[in-house]
Scaffold this motif. Sequence first.
Motif, PDB file in Angstrom:
ATOM      1  N   LEU A  42       0.855  -1.188   0.000  1.00 33.88           N
ATOM      2  CA  LEU A  42       0.000   0.000   0.000  1.00 33.88           C
ATOM      3  C   LEU A  42       0.894   1.242   0.000  1.00 33.88           C
ATOM      4  O   LEU A  42       2.117   1.139   0.021  1.00 33.88           O
ATOM      5  N   ASP A  43       0.282   2.409  -0.048  1.00 31.54           N
ATOM      6  CA  ASP A  43       1.026   3.655   0.006  1.00 31.54           C
ATOM      7  C   ASP A  43       0.315   4.628   0.948  1.00 31.54           C
ATOM      8  O   ASP A  43      -0.729   5.171   0.584  1.00 31.54           O
ATOM      9  N   PRO A  44       0.808   4.860   2.149  1.00 24.16           N
ATOM     10  CA  PRO A  44       2.080   4.347   2.651  1.00 24.16           C
ATOM     11  C   PRO A  44       2.000   2.880   3.087  1.00 24.16           C
ATOM     12  O   PRO A  44       0.927   2.380   3.441  1.00 24.16           O
ATOM     13  N   VAL A  45       3.139   2.232   3.061  1.00 23.59           N
ATOM     14  CA  VAL A  45       3.264   0.848   3.525  1.00 23.59           C
ATOM     15  C   VAL A  45       3.092   0.812   5.042  1.00 23.59           C
ATOM     16  O   VAL A  45       3.604   1.707   5.736  1.00 23.59           O
ATOM     17  N   PRO A  46       2.399  -0.177   5.588  1.00 27.71           N
ATOM     18  CA  PRO A  46       2.315  -0.295   7.053  1.00 27.71           C
ATOM     19  C   PRO A  46       3.622  -0.818   7.643  1.00 27.71           C
ATOM     20  O   PRO A  46       3.715  -1.944   8.129  1.00 27.71           O
ATOM     21  N   ASP A  47       4.650   0.021   7.567  1.00 27.32           N
ATOM     22  CA  ASP A  47       5.985  -0.346   8.042  1.00 27.32           C
ATOM     23  C   ASP A  47       6.385   0.409   9.302  1.00 27.32           C
ATOM     24  O   ASP A  47       7.483   0.226   9.817  1.00 27.32           O
ATOM     25  N   THR A  48       5.483   1.270   9.785  1.00 28.61           N
ATOM     26  CA  THR A  48       5.670   1.925  11.077  1.00 28.61           C
ATOM     27  C   THR A  48       4.376   1.773  11.865  1.00 28.61           C
ATOM     28  O   THR A  48       3.315   1.510  11.287  1.00 28.61           O
ATOM     29  N   VAL A  49       4.465   1.983  13.145  1.00 27.40           N
ATOM     30  CA  VAL A  49       3.264   1.892  13.977  1.00 27.40           C
ATOM     31  C   VAL A  49       2.225   2.909  13.526  1.00 27.40           C
ATOM     32  O   VAL A  49       1.028   2.606  13.439  1.00 27.40           O
ATOM     33  N   ALA A  50       2.652   4.117  13.205  1.00 27.02           N
ATOM     34  CA  ALA A  50       1.711   5.152  12.784  1.00 27.02           C
ATOM     35  C   ALA A  50       1.012   4.775  11.487  1.00 27.02           C
ATOM     36  O   ALA A  50      -0.210   4.918  11.357  1.00 27.02           O
ATOM     37  N   HIS A  51       1.756   4.309  10.507  1.00 25.77           N
ATOM     38  CA  HIS A  51       1.147   3.894   9.234  1.00 25.77           C
ATOM     39  C   HIS A  51       0.201   2.718   9.447  1.00 25.77           C
ATOM     40  O   HIS A  51      -0.893   2.675   8.878  1.00 25.77           O
ATOM     41  N   PHE A  52       0.640   1.765  10.273  1.00 23.61           N
ATOM     42  CA  PHE A  52      -0.201   0.595  10.529  1.00 23.61           C
ATOM     43  C   PHE A  52      -1.504   0.998  11.204  1.00 23.61           C
ATOM     44  O   PHE A  52      -2.583   0.531  10.817  1.00 23.61           O
ATOM     45  N   GLU A  53      -1.420   1.849  12.197  1.00 26.29           N
ATOM     46  CA  GLU A  53      -2.635   2.227  12.929  1.00 26.29           C
ATOM     47  C   GLU A  53      -3.616   2.991  12.048  1.00 26.29           C
ATOM     48  O   GLU A  53      -4.833   2.855  12.212  1.00 26.29           O
ATOM     49  N   GLU A  54      -3.131   3.763  11.097  1.00 25.99           N
ATOM     50  CA  GLU A  54      -4.019   4.464  10.175  1.00 25.99           C
ATOM     51  C   GLU A  54      -4.755   3.477   9.266  1.00 25.99           C
ATOM     52  O   GLU A  54      -5.957   3.609   9.030  1.00 25.99           O
TER      53      GLU A  54
END
Length: 429
Positions: A96-108
């Motif tokens: 995806l864009d952004p990739v869920p590669d950080t906690v913040a991106h994952f939580e979104e």
Amino acid sequence: MKKLIKNGTLFLNHTFTQQDLLIEDDKIKAIGIDLADEFSDIDLIIDAEGLIVTPGLVDVHVHYREPGFEYKETIKTGSLAAAHGGFTTVGAMPNLDPVPDTVAHFEEIKRRNKKDGQVHIQQYAAITKDRTSEELVDFEGLKKAGAFAFTNDGSGIQTAGTMYLAMTEAARVKLPLVSHVEDNSLLFGGVMNEGVRAKNLGLPGIMGIVESSQLARDLMLAQKTGVHYHMCHVSTKESVELIRIAKGHGINVTCEVSPHHLLLTDSDIHMDNGNYKMNPPLRTEDDRLALIEGLLDGTIDMIATDHAPHSEEEKQDSMIDAAFGITGSETAFSLLYTKMVKTGILTLTQLIILMSENPAKTFNLESGLLEPGMMADISLFDISHEQTIRESDYISKGKNTPFTGQKIYGTTIVTMVSGEIKYDNRKVE
């Protein structure tokens, strides 16, 4: 609210039985005979006469494209398509864009899944930053954020050292590491399986060792680290044999196979058609038969669709330029029932287990069974009447499949997620 499914043939304890099923709010309340006589305050009755009633199907491999690629699919359209196919739990990939590669991106992404998802969406986190780098993500932080597994699906991990370190981290946090197995150095621009058909069509081929050579590496690393290693979309006879041997040596490996690899081969590609471009590609008849043998002897643990929607523009040109991927959520069960159960290759019991109980057990998900106290994730299928797969019936934005127009049995009639009807193709009383 209480709902009663009556007159259906329920899949219970790996057998089929004529019983009623009572749902209260989001859970299965009771299973038995003539439950309407026992419970008088029922709000909704679904007459399932002539239908089979199964646990909601579980698909651990889907692509929902949101955020970043909503023109291909959204969380809402993708999860509605899953419900159309009888799936109630899915595992959403991280390309995806952004990739869920950080906690913040994952939580979104998790927030979006909860807001728009029509089925239970388990979200994968990436293994490395941007999904293609060598820098590992925060495994512990992403597990705490809700990741149920880690994968770079769509990209193989090219460096053995990175894979070793990733496996070590996944083992430490006790979550599966799910691998898209592909050695990029062996691709040479291929777009379909290397063989006679590719040569006849004038298309560059993809060798089977692109998959099996990296798998052999990974299995040795998995043995060293003790990680639960899961291979996506196994496609070659060599990969099946490697996994069989690894399991025999006690390596903690599981794997999945996609419906298209069970049903089609490169010989089915009669012209340069982008709808036949998928990764891994359709292989040979020998490979297909090895996949079936792997399902039957337990080497292959489950079936997963690899639902990969694309826009019409991305699939209408030559396989050279078309995007890799095929949709599958809406057609998987019916195609497999028609072409593998009705032909005697699998039993209906085996198919349901491979598409519900096994993936749930493998990934420690609370689904895949019909039992009192379980979440009311339930699917009703009509296996008696023939239907035609029509593009106009697709809920997914993606229409990229060569199966449109085929005659099938096993169409979804009702899908319930946590006791709520998410797909309904019949009138209820």
